[in-house]
Write a protein that holds these residues in place. Structure first.
Motif, mmCIF file in Angstrom:
data_model
loop_
_atom_site.group_PDB
_atom_site.id
_atom_site.type_symbol
_atom_site.label_atom_id
_atom_site.label_comp_id
_atom_site.label_asym_id
_atom_site.label_seq_id
_atom_site.Cartn_x
_atom_site.Cartn_y
_atom_site.Cartn_z
ATOM 1 N N ALA A 114 2.223 11.469 30.555
ATOM 2 C CA ALA A 114 2.186 10.096 31.062
ATOM 3 C C ALA A 114 2.626 10.078 32.531
ATOM 4 N N THR A 115 1.794 9.482 33.396
ATOM 5 C CA THR A 115 1.985 9.557 34.837
ATOM 6 C C THR A 115 1.760 8.196 35.460
ATOM 7 N N GLU A 116 2.544 7.865 36.479
ATOM 8 C CA GLU A 116 2.323 6.617 37.189
ATOM 9 C C GLU A 116 0.999 6.670 37.939
ATOM 10 N N LEU A 117 0.311 5.554 37.927
ATOM 11 C CA LEU A 117 -0.982 5.460 38.580
ATOM 12 C C LEU A 117 -0.886 5.818 40.058
ATOM 13 N N ARG A 118 0.202 5.452 40.707
ATOM 14 C CA ARG A 118 0.341 5.668 42.138
ATOM 15 C C ARG A 118 0.380 7.142 42.506
ATOM 16 N N SER A 119 0.847 7.996 41.615
ATOM 17 C CA SER A 119 0.991 9.410 41.955
ATOM 18 C C SER A 119 -0.225 10.235 41.571
ATOM 19 N N ASN A 120 -1.239 9.612 40.988
ATOM 20 C CA ASN A 120 -2.433 10.332 40.554
ATOM 21 C C ASN A 120 -3.492 10.264 41.651
ATOM 22 N N PRO A 121 -3.902 11.388 42.238
ATOM 23 C CA PRO A 121 -4.882 11.341 43.331
ATOM 24 C C PRO A 121 -6.308 11.088 42.877
ATOM 25 N N VAL A 122 -6.582 11.259 41.579
ATOM 26 C CA VAL A 122 -7.929 11.035 41.044
ATOM 27 C C VAL A 122 -8.192 9.532 40.942
ATOM 28 N N PRO A 123 -9.362 9.041 41.370
ATOM 29 C CA PRO A 123 -9.656 7.601 41.232
ATOM 30 C C PRO A 123 -9.634 7.184 39.766
ATOM 31 N N ILE A 124 -8.751 6.269 39.426
ATOM 32 C CA ILE A 124 -8.624 5.820 38.035
ATOM 33 C C ILE A 124 -8.351 4.326 38.027
ATOM 34 N N ALA A 125 -9.003 3.619 37.114
ATOM 35 C CA ALA A 125 -8.834 2.169 36.989
ATOM 36 C C ALA A 125 -8.343 1.846 35.593
ATOM 37 N N VAL A 126 -7.589 0.748 35.484
ATOM 38 C CA VAL A 126 -6.973 0.354 34.221
ATOM 39 C C VAL A 126 -7.332 -1.090 33.916
ATOM 40 N N MET A 127 -7.688 -1.356 32.658
ATOM 41 C CA MET A 127 -7.902 -2.722 32.174
ATOM 42 C C MET A 127 -7.011 -2.946 30.969
ATOM 43 N N GLY A 128 -6.213 -4.003 31.018
ATOM 44 C CA GLY A 128 -5.357 -4.355 29.902
ATOM 45 C C GLY A 128 -6.034 -5.329 28.955
ATOM 46 N N LYS A 129 -5.323 -5.646 27.871
ATOM 47 C CA LYS A 129 -5.867 -6.533 26.851
ATOM 48 C C LYS A 129 -6.207 -7.904 27.417
ATOM 49 N N ALA A 130 -5.352 -8.413 28.300
ATOM 50 C CA ALA A 130 -5.597 -9.746 28.863
ATOM 51 C C ALA A 130 -6.907 -9.773 29.645
ATOM 52 N N GLU A 131 -7.180 -8.721 30.425
ATOM 53 C CA GLU A 131 -8.422 -8.664 31.192
ATOM 54 C C GLU A 131 -9.632 -8.517 30.282
ATOM 55 N N ILE A 132 -9.503 -7.720 29.242
ATOM 56 C CA ILE A 132 -10.614 -7.535 28.306
ATOM 57 C C ILE A 132 -10.942 -8.849 27.609
ATOM 58 N N ASP A 133 -9.905 -9.593 27.206
ATOM 59 C CA ASP A 133 -10.120 -10.858 26.497
ATOM 60 C C ASP A 133 -10.765 -11.918 27.380
ATOM 61 N N GLN A 134 -10.586 -11.818 28.696
ATOM 62 C CA GLN A 134 -11.144 -12.829 29.594
ATOM 63 C C GLN A 134 -12.666 -12.828 29.586
ATOM 64 N N HIS A 135 -13.266 -11.730 29.180
ATOM 65 C CA HIS A 135 -14.722 -11.634 29.163
ATOM 66 C C HIS A 135 -15.211 -11.617 27.721
ATOM 67 N N VAL A 136 -16.104 -12.540 27.396
ATOM 68 C CA VAL A 136 -16.710 -12.563 26.072
ATOM 69 C C VAL A 136 -17.957 -11.690 26.145
ATOM 70 N N ASN A 137 -18.007 -10.608 25.353
ATOM 71 C CA ASN A 137 -19.055 -9.611 25.498
ATOM 72 C C ASN A 137 -19.653 -9.254 24.148
ATOM 73 N N ASN A 138 -20.808 -8.564 24.209
ATOM 74 C CA ASN A 138 -21.420 -8.044 23.000
ATOM 75 C C ASN A 138 -20.825 -6.709 22.585
ATOM 76 N N ASN A 139 -20.226 -5.971 23.524
ATOM 77 C CA ASN A 139 -19.607 -4.687 23.203
ATOM 78 C C ASN A 139 -18.549 -4.363 24.248
ATOM 79 N N ILE A 140 -17.716 -3.362 23.969
ATOM 80 C CA ILE A 140 -16.567 -3.051 24.813
ATOM 81 C C ILE A 140 -16.990 -2.493 26.170
ATOM 82 N N ILE A 141 -18.116 -1.781 26.226
ATOM 83 C CA ILE A 141 -18.555 -1.210 27.500
ATOM 84 C C ILE A 141 -18.898 -2.322 28.492
ATOM 85 N N ASP A 142 -19.478 -3.431 28.012
ATOM 86 C CA ASP A 142 -19.784 -4.555 28.897
ATOM 87 C C ASP A 142 -18.515 -5.121 29.524
ATOM 88 N N ALA A 143 -17.411 -5.138 28.775
ATOM 89 C CA ALA A 143 -16.146 -5.616 29.318
ATOM 90 C C ALA A 143 -15.646 -4.686 30.422
#
Length: 819
Positions: A114-143
């Motif tokens: 487990a590593t803090e996002l700030r110390s990871n040089p690889v481009p990585i993005a994070v979506m939490g439950k609140a962000e996922i719920d904001q979009h009503v979708n047909n599948n998880i990839i669309d979110a």
């Protein structure tokens, strides 16, 4: 494998020593209790969530000194030293300041621990439950697509989305479920992600080669979909009930989740059902044979002890999915349906699809039936100051594709894929400030055809293993990390014969000495090897501003269709032709990035350059006269090609959230990628038609205005209005050789939404309500990544429109009831 899983799990839950200790306290913001904040001990799996009064307790923690990380969405993360002693519980409080920085979020994907996002040089993005719920979708990839710039998807209707990262997809993007690689016949164009969208609490996306950690198939990146792990109060049954309704295709989705936590034990269970009739748009009307029906169940039990944790989980997935073939009347453009086969089937003179089928939830006889079963165990053992992580899992994917209208119970494609996943890694104690991890992981896989009539791929055995070493060190304001990996994959199959089946008049798998047999797939046995590496650094200009740079080499062995295919995939309506001489793909990608989470705005810029050796892609096959090669009537023929390629581009994000206008935010993103075919000989022969790579997304700009009203309005609170412009430029840089692709006009979709929490008069929340309108103005459009765009039997049409269009206006309603 079953006995191995039970042995590991029994060992984990029976191991216990030393006296229990704990850490507890309260998390506040401006002395106001902060509910549902996360408290984690850095470098361990120990953590907890605050209750509604802001209190937390982390139990069964070995005595020692730790760094406690307090975080919550919308607040700056706080780090405090925690000295945990035996005896009475240690006390540690935290007061968080409001802010939007994600730099201190902890990620688990693509790192050794487990590593803090700030110390990871690889481009990585994070979506939490609140962000996922904001979009009503047909599948998880669309979110994920809506939340992460640079991620797109090749689609076959609303429910099938195959993720692409920066223009690369198929087996180059590795999808994980809770860190376990998802294996479900993903070679097919219309084979989607077999995961419950309602059960995902977090998504982590790596944009770039992640072969160092995961081996083959992570050449373009990784999408890790992480399910919910209970962290509520002890002895209380908690859960949620979600219900969706979409007006366009009548989608009805319901999901019930339950969780329970008692002392060291956590339990979670979820059951989900979705069904939808045909989707529609103003060009095609209802798109015949695009309905689906999906049922999913999952369960998890986990114990957290002073020696580590052990988790056992299982999922069951069952989907009936229609796939349109695009046949229709030449004048009226009404959809038609297949009722005959072979010489008796006149594709351009089929009967109209019955009206009662167009709005019906029933599944037509010609459809796909996909079942996926998974059981896995994840374990972590604390060995002194080191950590040993071990996981093992088994999956079975069963796919039937029914394409015979005269014999609807006879599957055209019927394959069963069995996969054993394994992963063992050890994170050693830091030495001279250097954190190191080494390990091995891979899969063993078998694929078998059953009672089918079409055989696009052979029965094969696959064994894959990779070993890696990873190191990380912080020097002043600079975090440096990197590593190296070696992979070996063996793919083999025996001679595969097919011959006539007197019982149904089609072909079947037969032995070599059967009368009338023919050799469909000659035997094959080959090893694919590759070396991957990565080296990157992050420079912390300040607590809020970072500079990142990374260079990584990825590796991917050819998949089964690319080297072994020789037949019709009924669901894709494609005859695939592979090439046994293909060699592995390798890529070298350079990334640089600037990230700034300022007081009033977030700024992110990521630039990348990706050189790919031996790039494999599909090209439609034409004869010497320029006419499409038709091996099976009504189906296209595609042959795989291999050449050098280059992809380059950028992603920009600018999110404005004025400190003095906390109710207002304006989020903007831009993603751009160019894909170049570097086969100069082919480009010259085709007069430039092969200059670009297929399935490259155009310039994509997204802009969203959100207004969150402060205070409560009777029983309503957290009232948020959103308006979004989703803009795609025209794609004129496409692979046009043999009309494999055509130009795609640009379009803009306007989406709006409102969300709120409905509470009792006493203030206790009752449910969250989400209302959303996608494609509000009912724009007729075709995404260049929409496979249905090419489902067409005519060279022209009366309305000037060819192929099938994307979904039209869709109003959706979603209710989430927590309890």
């Amino acid at each position: 494998m079953r006995y191995l899983i039970l042995t590991i799990f029994t060992f984990c839950i029976s191991t216990a020593f030393a006296q229990n200790t704990s850490l507890k306290g309260r998390v506040t913001s401006n002395n106001t209790p902060l509910a549902y904040a996360t408290v984690a001990l850095s470098g361990t799996r120990h953590g907890a969530t605050t209750n509604e009064q802001g209190y937390y307790e982390i139990k069964n923690v070995p005595a020692g000194q730790y760094l406690a990380v307090f975080s919550s969405v919308g607040y700056f993360t706080e780090k405090l030293k925690a000295n945990i002693t035996t005896g009475d519980a240690s006390i540690l409080h935290a007061d968080l300041k409001e802010g939007s920085s994600k730099l201190n979020e902890v990620v688990v994907t693509g790192v050794s621990r487990a590593t803090e996002l700030r110390s990871n040089p690889v481009p990585i993005a994070v979506m939490g439950k609140a962000e996922i719920d904001q979009h009503v979708n047909n599948n998880i990839i669309d979110a994920v697509i809506k939340g992460v710039p640079g991620v797109t998807a090749v689609t076959t209707g609303p429910n099938i989305s195959k993720p692409f990262i920066r223009g690369l997809g198929y087996n180059r993007v590795l999808t994980l479920y809770d860190g376990i690689r998802q294996e479900g016949q993903q070679w097919g164009d219309e084979h989607g992600i077999e995961i419950d969208q309602y059960g995902i609490s977090r998504a982590e996306v790596i944009k770039g080669p992640a072969s160092l950690t995961y081996g083959s198939d992570a050449l373009a990146g990784v999408i890790n979909l992480i399910p919910y792990i209970p962290n509520g109060d002890d002895g209380k049954l908690k859960g949620d009930f979600a219900n969706d309704y979409h007006t366009n295709n009548g989608l009805i989705g319901s999901s019930l989740g339950l969780s329970y936590k008692k002392n060291d034990w956590k339990y979670a269970f979820r059951i989900t059902g979705k069904l939808a009739h045909n989707y529609q748009n103003k060009i095609d009307g209802p798109v015949y044979n695009s309905a689906f029906r999906e049922y999913i169940a999952s369960g998890m039990v986990r114990t957290d002890k002073k020696w580590g944790y052990s988790q056992l989980a299982a999922t069951i997935y069952n989907n009936q999915q229609e796939i349109p073939d695009g046949s229709r009347d030449s004048l009226t453009r009404k959809f038609t349906r297949q009722v005959a086969e072979g010489a008796n089937d006149d594709i351009k003179n089929r009967p109209f699809a019955p009206e009662e089928y167009l709005q019906s939830y029933r599944i037509t006889p010609l459809h796909q039936h996909i079942q996926h079963y998974r059981i896995y165990s994840k374990n972590e053992f604390k060995l002194g100051d080191g950590l040993l992580d071990a996981s093992v899992g088994g999956q079975q994917s069963v796919r039937r594709e029914y394409n015979h209208p005269t014999q609807p119970q006879q599957a055209g494609l019927y394959v069963t894929l069995n996969t054993l996943n394994y992963d063992v890694r050890y994170s050693a104690p830091a030495f001279a400030g250097i954190e190191t991890t080494f390990g091995a992981n891979g899969i063993y896989q078998t694929n078998r055809s059953k009672a089918a009539t079409d055989f696009p791929i052979p029965d094969y055995n696959l064994f894959d293993i990779g070993t890696f070493f990873f190191a990380k060190k912080t020097i002043g304001k600079t975090d440096i990390s990197g590593g190296i990996r070696f992979d070996n994959r063996n793919i083999r199959w025996d001679d595969f014969y097919v011959g006539p089946n007197p019982a149904n008049g089609f072909e079947q798998k037969v032995s070599a000495n059967t009368a009338g047999s023919k050799l469909q797939f000659p035997s094959f046995n080959h090893n694919y090897r590759g070396v991957s590496y990565s080296l990157g650094l992050t420079y912390n200009v300040s607590e809020r501003v970072l500079l990142k740079g990374n260079i990584a080499r990825g590796y991917r062995a050819p998949n089964i269709t690319e080297i072994g295919s020789n037949g019709l995939d009924p669901g894709a309506h494609i005859v695939y032709l592979g090439n046994r001489s293909f060699v592995p793909e390798f890529n070298l990608q350079e990334d640089i990035g600037v990230i700034a989470y300022l007081k009033d705005a977030d700024l992110m810029m990521e630039l990348f350059n990706n050189q790919v050796q031996n790039y494999i892609y599909q090209s439609r096959l034409d004869d010497e006269n320029g006419n499409p090669v038709i091996i099976v009537p009504g189906n296209s023929t595609y042959q795989y090609q291999q050449s050098r390629a280059r992809l380059y581009g950028a992603e920009f994000t600018f999110n404005l959230h004025p400190h003095n206008l906390k109710w207002l935010s304006l989020n903007n993103s831009l993603a751009y990628v160019v894909g170049l075919n570097q086969n100069e000989k082919l480009i010259a022969q085709s007069n430039g038609a092969a200059k670009y790579l297929p399935f490259i997304p155009p310039l994509h700009v997204r802009s969203q205005l959100a207004i969150k009203l402060p205070g409560n309005y009777g029983i309503l609170s957290k009232v948020t209005f959103r308006a979004e412009a989703d803009m795609y430029a025209a794609q004129n840089k496409f692979y046009s050789l043999n009309n494999t692709e055509t130009a795609t006009p640009g379009y803009t979709l306007i989406n709006t939404g409102i969300s709120t929490t409905v509470s009792r008069k006493g203030g206790k929340p009752l449910f969250d309500l989400f209302l959303q309108a996608d494609n509000l103005f009912d724009v007729a459009y075709q995404s260049n990544l929409n496979r249905l765009k090419y489902f067409e039997y005519y060279n022209s049409s009366p309305n000037g429109r060819l192929g099938i269009y994307n979904i039209g206006r869709n109003l959706s309603f979603k209710v989430v009831v927590p309890f």
